[in-house]
Design an enzyme around this catalytic site. Structure first.
Site, PDB file in Angstrom:
ATOM      1  N   HIS A   3      23.422  31.638 -10.394  1.00 45.80           N
ATOM      2  CA  HIS A   3      23.640  31.155 -11.764  1.00 45.80           C
ATOM      3  C   HIS A   3      24.718  32.014 -12.448  1.00 45.80           C
ATOM      4  CE1 HIS A   3      19.246  29.605 -11.709  1.00 45.80           C
ATOM      5  NE2 HIS A   3      20.042  28.566 -11.653  1.00 45.80           N
ATOM      6  N   ARG A  53      25.450  23.987  -4.210  1.00 39.87           N
ATOM      7  CA  ARG A  53      25.455  25.017  -3.165  1.00 39.87           C
ATOM      8  C   ARG A  53      25.710  24.431  -1.791  1.00 39.87           C
ATOM      9  NH1 ARG A  53      19.667  26.692  -5.171  1.00 39.87           N
ATOM     10  NH2 ARG A  53      19.766  24.426  -5.176  1.00 39.87           N
TER      11      ARG A  53
END
Ligand code: PNS
Length: 198
Positions: free
Chosen positions: A19, A92
């Site tokens: 993050h 991701r």
């Protein structure tokens, strides 16, 4: 590059290095980046919204164009209310894509003027998720390198006295657990003896 306000929404339970990596990348692209924590999640969170707000604020003090906020209800409504022009989300791996695509298209249907921008965090964080961090930490495993130190400390506080982390690899198991372990191994020994006799 288009300058304007972007919103980076999520649960952040807890914030991970992935993050933070995305926040840093996003802050270089947008004039202002608002990291928005969903308040009314159906999931029962590990950290309260106030705790997540505090952690994210501590992690972004050096990023002048990053603001941390919370929101309720529809994300696009909140985005409009702060004049955001863009939604930032991280991808991701391919496995993230399907869910993210669905969400992006639904958000576009709800508010066609808002664009979703996907960014990839550093590949070293490609396997890091809040869910796995919670799982590893709850089972007493090390989370060093997966979350910022502030978060590691908060996890430690939350999970003590069950487990105490000392460094990345050593874990102090509470006395009660040690006794249980011994009991289990003694039990195994007597089971072996019994089997031999039989
Ligand atoms: O980090 P997460 O849990 O993947 O974030 C998901 C989040 C908070 C971005 C998403 O669930 C959301 O925006 N929720 C708010 C409600 C909403 O707007 N739902 C429609 C999105 S398609």
């Amino acid at each position: 590059m288009n300058k304007g306000i972007a919103i980076y929404p999520g649960s952040f339970d807890p914030p991970t290095n992935g993050h933070l990596d995305l926040i840093q990348r996003g802050s270089k692209i947008f004039e202002e980046l608002v990291v928005a924590i969903l308040r009314n999640s159906e999931k029962s969170p590990m950290f309260s919204v106030a705790e997540r707000l505090e952690m994210l604020r501590a992690l972004t003090t050096d990023l002048n164009n990053v603001r941390i906020d919370t929101f309720n209800g529809l994300m696009v409504e909140y985005a409009k209310s702060i004049d955001a022009v863009c939604i930032l989300r991280g991808i991701r791996a391919i496995s993230d894509y399907e869910y993210e695509l669905q969400m992006a298209l639904m958000n576009r249907k709800l508010e066609p003027t808002l664009e979703t921008v996907f960014m990839m965090p550093a590949d070293k964080y490609s396997y890091v998720s809040s869910r796995l961090v919670r799982e590893v930490a709850q089972a007493g495993g090390p989370v060093k390198g997966l979350v910022p130190e502030v978060v590691e400390q908060k996890l430690r506080e939350k999970l003590e006295p069950a487990y105490k982390f000392h460094d990345a690899n050593t874990l102090e198991v509470p006395a009660g657990e040690k006794r249980d372990e011994k009991r289990t191994s003694n039990k195994k020994k007597s089971n072996k003896k019994r089997k031999k006799k039989a």
